[in-house]
Scaffold this motif. Structure first.
Motif, PDB file in Angstrom:
ATOM      1  N   MET A 164       0.839  -1.208   0.000  1.00  0.00           N
ATOM      2  CA  MET A 164       0.000   0.000   0.000  1.00  0.00           C
ATOM      3  C   MET A 164       0.872   1.256   0.000  1.00  0.00           C
ATOM      4  O   MET A 164       0.591   2.220  -0.695  1.00  0.00           O
ATOM      5  CB  MET A 164      -0.939   0.005   1.206  1.00  0.00           C
ATOM      6  CG  MET A 164      -2.066  -0.988   1.076  1.00  0.00           C
ATOM      7  SD  MET A 164      -3.235  -0.879   2.441  1.00  0.00           S
ATOM      8  CE  MET A 164      -2.580  -2.060   3.587  1.00  0.00           C
ATOM      9  N   ARG A 165       1.936   1.204   0.797  1.00  0.00           N
ATOM     10  CA  ARG A 165       2.812   2.382   0.875  1.00  0.00           C
ATOM     11  C   ARG A 165       3.538   2.589  -0.451  1.00  0.00           C
ATOM     12  O   ARG A 165       3.696   3.726  -0.905  1.00  0.00           O
ATOM     13  CB  ARG A 165       3.778   2.246   2.051  1.00  0.00           C
ATOM     14  CG  ARG A 165       3.019   2.430   3.369  1.00  0.00           C
ATOM     15  CD  ARG A 165       3.900   2.404   4.601  1.00  0.00           C
ATOM     16  NE  ARG A 165       3.068   2.755   5.773  1.00  0.00           N
ATOM     17  CZ  ARG A 165       3.188   2.225   6.981  1.00  0.00           C
ATOM     18  NH1 ARG A 165       4.135   1.325   7.226  1.00  0.00           N
ATOM     19  NH2 ARG A 165       2.386   2.595   7.956  1.00  0.00           N
ATOM     20  N   LEU A 166       3.966   1.490  -1.092  1.00  0.00           N
ATOM     21  CA  LEU A 166       4.591   1.616  -2.407  1.00  0.00           C
ATOM     22  C   LEU A 166       3.633   2.274  -3.399  1.00  0.00           C
ATOM     23  O   LEU A 166       4.045   3.040  -4.269  1.00  0.00           O
ATOM     24  CB  LEU A 166       4.958   0.229  -2.949  1.00  0.00           C
ATOM     25  CG  LEU A 166       6.239  -0.423  -2.430  1.00  0.00           C
ATOM     26  CD1 LEU A 166       6.355  -1.840  -2.991  1.00  0.00           C
ATOM     27  CD2 LEU A 166       7.468   0.397  -2.800  1.00  0.00           C
ATOM     28  N   LEU A 167       2.369   1.959  -3.257  1.00  0.00           N
ATOM     29  CA  LEU A 167       1.359   2.492  -4.182  1.00  0.00           C
ATOM     30  C   LEU A 167       1.010   3.945  -3.883  1.00  0.00           C
ATOM     31  O   LEU A 167       0.205   4.554  -4.572  1.00  0.00           O
ATOM     32  CB  LEU A 167       0.091   1.630  -4.104  1.00  0.00           C
ATOM     33  CG  LEU A 167       0.224   0.228  -4.740  1.00  0.00           C
ATOM     34  CD1 LEU A 167      -0.847  -0.711  -4.205  1.00  0.00           C
ATOM     35  CD2 LEU A 167       0.159   0.313  -6.258  1.00  0.00           C
ATOM     36  N   GLY A 168       1.592   4.493  -2.820  1.00  0.00           N
ATOM     37  CA  GLY A 168       1.399   5.906  -2.526  1.00  0.00           C
ATOM     38  C   GLY A 168       0.344   6.198  -1.494  1.00  0.00           C
ATOM     39  O   GLY A 168       0.008   7.355  -1.249  1.00  0.00           O
ATOM     40  N   ALA A 169      -0.206   5.147  -0.881  1.00  0.00           N
ATOM     41  CA  ALA A 169      -1.248   5.379   0.117  1.00  0.00           C
ATOM     42  C   ALA A 169      -0.619   5.667   1.474  1.00  0.00           C
ATOM     43  O   ALA A 169       0.481   5.208   1.772  1.00  0.00           O
ATOM     44  CB  ALA A 169      -2.150   4.157   0.229  1.00  0.00           C
ATOM     45  N   GLU A 170      -1.360   6.432   2.268  1.00  0.00           N
ATOM     46  CA  GLU A 170      -0.970   6.623   3.658  1.00  0.00           C
ATOM     47  C   GLU A 170      -1.664   5.514   4.451  1.00  0.00           C
ATOM     48  O   GLU A 170      -2.900   5.390   4.415  1.00  0.00           O
ATOM     49  CB  GLU A 170      -1.453   7.999   4.120  1.00  0.00           C
ATOM     50  CG  GLU A 170      -1.117   8.310   5.566  1.00  0.00           C
ATOM     51  CD  GLU A 170      -1.924   9.494   6.120  1.00  0.00           C
ATOM     52  OE1 GLU A 170      -1.774   9.783   7.312  1.00  0.00           O
ATOM     53  OE2 GLU A 170      -2.698  10.109   5.354  1.00  0.00           O
ATOM     54  N   VAL A 171      -0.886   4.677   5.135  1.00  0.00           N
ATOM     55  CA  VAL A 171      -1.484   3.613   5.944  1.00  0.00           C
ATOM     56  C   VAL A 171      -1.479   4.077   7.398  1.00  0.00           C
ATOM     57  O   VAL A 171      -0.425   4.369   7.955  1.00  0.00           O
ATOM     58  CB  VAL A 171      -0.702   2.289   5.814  1.00  0.00           C
ATOM     59  CG1 VAL A 171      -1.346   1.205   6.685  1.00  0.00           C
ATOM     60  CG2 VAL A 171      -0.654   1.850   4.362  1.00  0.00           C
ATOM     61  N   VAL A 172      -2.671   4.178   7.988  1.00  0.00           N
ATOM     62  CA  VAL A 172      -2.793   4.682   9.354  1.00  0.00           C
ATOM     63  C   VAL A 172      -3.107   3.519  10.296  1.00  0.00           C
ATOM     64  O   VAL A 172      -4.190   2.949  10.231  1.00  0.00           O
ATOM     65  CB  VAL A 172      -3.914   5.737   9.456  1.00  0.00           C
ATOM     66  CG1 VAL A 172      -3.909   6.389  10.833  1.00  0.00           C
ATOM     67  CG2 VAL A 172      -3.780   6.776   8.354  1.00  0.00           C
ATOM     68  N   PRO A 173      -2.148   3.147  11.159  1.00  0.00           N
ATOM     69  CA  PRO A 173      -2.439   2.056  12.101  1.00  0.00           C
ATOM     70  C   PRO A 173      -3.404   2.534  13.183  1.00  0.00           C
ATOM     71  O   PRO A 173      -3.263   3.638  13.692  1.00  0.00           O
ATOM     72  CB  PRO A 173      -1.068   1.736  12.722  1.00  0.00           C
ATOM     73  CG  PRO A 173      -0.058   2.509  11.924  1.00  0.00           C
ATOM     74  CD  PRO A 173      -0.785   3.663  11.312  1.00  0.00           C
TER      75      PRO A 173
END
Lengths: 409, 278
Positions: A164-173
């Protein structure tokens, strides 16, 4: 090929939900007033898109050339032989781009979000399959993307987090609660209510407030529509049973829906029984829950006597949810579909069975469906047919499986 | 006339605005939250919102989420919440009590039994965060039968055309969610509030309370300068949280600190003269 189903008649089981978004007593729109006008807008926009042939053409184009549809219906010969009963077919949703059925729905909703002029997407994810699919289309269309994921799931689904991060998304835990899908859903709703002016909430399953359960089902129904055509071409008749795993229930609803009016086809949803249906550590909302209201809809929920939602448990992050889509609750109550459980251990065994007999590494979610099909097949005749929905591939799960098999990677 | 209507009529006659503080039931334990509740009228509360803890408060920010979890840990259940209101009523027959919570605990209790028991305990109104007008039939009949006011939320996203739908079946007062967002985060500006209120006034004669993001005496005073009441929740819960010991237990400071802050808010609210704004 078209994802659109033929029109349902008056006595059809496929005509729901009603105008209030209800399937029997289930469904509805239990949200704060801030979100209500947005749901009404979404409902209107979705109806307009459905009626617009151009929207369907655009969706068909992306489903074919980007998602890679149609997905094959595979006759699992070695597994069939080994189990010694009904013929097992596998609907190969794991072959879709991004490795699961999730992209079917995400593609439909992102096109809708664009029609509505939204520029930012938020989504919840459990196993990360929906998050990856969402991040993928946001990359494809150059949209901002925030994915909420429980901290526990971030830990057990590291490859998808990195994707997801590679795809440019911000991942919020999300650390609230047990840090799983339920908590991610709460947090995604909070983001949406805070950023209503530019943000579209891209729900990943057939749950949430109306029109999400209907819309997600419609976008996923392409699975069942194709299955029907493919099994008719291969066998000249409909299957005796369709088996699919249930977390929120989108892959199951997608393959079930086109068959709802075919009573000769048994529909079986397999919930995650976790450590066992009566162990207290389960995600089997229909089998061990009661109707209640959470995340915008009334449905079967794991809850205590006071109406507090209890934590679900499953080895599979994608099934680790204390609720289920409202249409499944209704199908269970009217007896059109059966809901059963498969434990963590049964899913692990089925994961290995599928891998070794078919050369297909299934997602742990899908392994629950395989586990039940493996129980069912030997009880049926060799002239009978089961279709199992392989909703996703298992690459993301190899770390979890290795740990359970006592292997260090 | 309901206790809520009576209270607003009295305030109007006195030319005053109302302060509505919030206390989460059983946060961090039953006795502490009851002590806060009992102390609130003398500290300047005109009406009181009692939060019914829910495991998944998806419309609330971190402060109320934490309070709800503390409340659940502190033994909150619907039965316990109603007990707390009953205990409060033994010493106060005038201050309206509004329960604020989510649908599921009410549904689990049974809507009809809930409304009967709530009324008997001395509850006056209900705010159900995740029950928009479209789903209000769950409570409408039993609430009416028991004389409980249904307080409707209205948001900046609610278009004018929808206001009649929102206010149909509303009673007691109207709760204006002054920001798009969750509780305890951003604060609406005075200009935003001044712009929002006339469109609500055109659509309802009910008193209007403003909530979400009111953290200081100044903000509370601003709110009642345009509306009829200000709701303060997260700011008080933050104060409460700050007095807890390392294990999350109440200390000798807990009750006085919350009531002291409430007094400051109430003084500011009551200093606003409402006669000019009407």
């Amino acid at each position: 090929m078209s994802a659109t189903e033929t029109q349902a008649g008056a006595n059809s089981l496929r005509s729901g939900p009603d105008g209030r978004g209800r399937f029997g007593i289930f469904g509805g729109r239990f949200v704060a007033e801030t979100l209500m006008p947005l749901l009404l807008e979404l409902d209107a926009a979705y109806k307009a898109a459905q009626a617009d042939p151009e929207f369907q053409r655009e969706l068909d184009f992306y489903l074919k050339d980007y998602v890679g549809r149609p997905s094959p219906l595979w006759l699992a010969r070695r597994m069939t032989e080994q189990l010694g009963g009904a013929k097992i077919y596998m609907k190969r949703e794991e072959l879709n781009h991004t490795g699961s059925h999730k992209l079917n729905n995400v593609m439909g909703q992102i096109l809708l979000a664009r029609r509505m002029g939204r520029t930012r997407i938020v989504a919840e994810t459990g196993a990360g399959q929906h998050g990856v699919a969402t991040a993928t289309v946001c990359a494809l269309f150059g949209m901002k993307c925030a994915i909420y994921m429980g901290a526990t799931d971030v830990e057990r689904q590291k490859p998808n987090v990195f994707r997801m991060r590679l795809l440019g998304a911000e991942v919020v835990p999300v650390t609230a609660g047990a840090g799983t899908l339920k908590d991610a859903m709460n947090e995604a709703m909070r983001d949406w209510v805070t950023n209503v002016h530019d943000t579209y909430f891209l729900v990943g399953t057939v749950a949430g407030p109306h029109p999400y359960p209907q819309m997600v089902r419609d976008f996923q129904a392409v699975i069942g529509v194709e299955t029907k055509e493919q099994i008719m071409a291969a066998e000249g008749r409909l299957p005796d049973a369709i088996v699919a795993a249930i977390g929120g229930g989108s892959n199951a609803m997608g393959i079930f829906h086109p068959f709802l009016d075919d009573p000769e086809v048994k529909l079986i949803g397999v919930e995650a029984a976790g450590c066992g249906l009566d162990s207290g550590r389960t995600a089997a909302s229909i089998e061990r829950g009661r109707p209640g209201v959470l995340h915008g809809n009334r449905t079967y929920l794991l809850q205590d006597e006071d109406g507090q939602i209890t934590e679900a448990h499953s080895i599979s992050a994608g099934l680790d949810y204390p609720g289920v889509g409202p249409e499944h609750s209704w199908l269970s109550d009217i007896g059109r579909a059966d809901y059963v459980g498969a434990t963590d251990q049964e899913a692990l065994d089925a994961f290995q069975l599928c891998t070794r007999t078919e050369g297909i590494i299934p997602a742990l979610e899908s392994a629950h469906a395989i586990a039940y099909a493996a129980k069912l097949a030997p009880t049926m005749g060799k002239d009978q047919i089961i279709v199992v929905n392989i909703s996703g591939r298992g690459d993301k799960d190899i770390f979890t499986v290795a740990e359970h098999l006592g292997v260090k990677l | 006339m309901s206790r809520i209507a009576r209270r607003f009529a009295t305030l109007r006659a006195q030319g005053r605005g109302a302060l509505i503080p919030y206390v989460e039931a059983c946060d961090p334990d039953y006795d502490t939250s009851l002590a806060i509740l009992r102390g609130m009228p003398a500290a300047g509360a005109d009406l009181i919102e009692v939060g019914v803890p829910f495991s998944d408060p998806s419309a609330d920010g971190p402060t109320i989420q934490k309070a709800a979890l503390r409340g659940l840990k502190g033994g909150a259940s619907m039965k316990r919440v109603l007990e707390m209101v009953r205990a409060f009523r033994e010493g106060d027959d005038g201050t309206p009590i509004i329960l604020m919570g989510y649908t599921n605990p009410i549904e689990a209790y049974g809507p009809e039994r809930f409304c009967m028991d709530a009324k008997a305990a001395g509850v006056d109104g209900l705010i159900v965060v995740d029950m928009p007008p479209e789903e209000a039939d769950l409570l409408a009949a039993p609430a009416a039968a028991n004389g409980l006011d249904i307080i409707r939320l209205v948001a900046p996203t609610t278009p004018d055309a929808r206001l009649p739908i929102v206010f149909n079946g509303a009673s007691g007062f109207v709760y204006y969610v002054s920001i798009t967002g969750v509780t305890g985060t951003r604060t609406a500006s005075t200009d935003e509030l001044a712009a929002a209120l006339p469109r609500l006034r055109r659509a309802t004669d009910l008193p209007i309370a403003i909530g979400f993001g009111i953290r200081t005496p100044e903000r509370a005073a601003n709110a009642v300068s345009v509306a009829d009441a200000a709701v303060v929740a997260s700011a008080l819960l933050n104060t409460l949280e700050g007095t807890l010991d390392a294990d999350g237990k109440a200390t000798a400071k807990t009750v006085p600190a919350v009531l002291e802050q409430l007094r400051g808010l109430a003084d500011a609210v009551h200093a606003v003269s409402k006669t000019a704004s009407k």
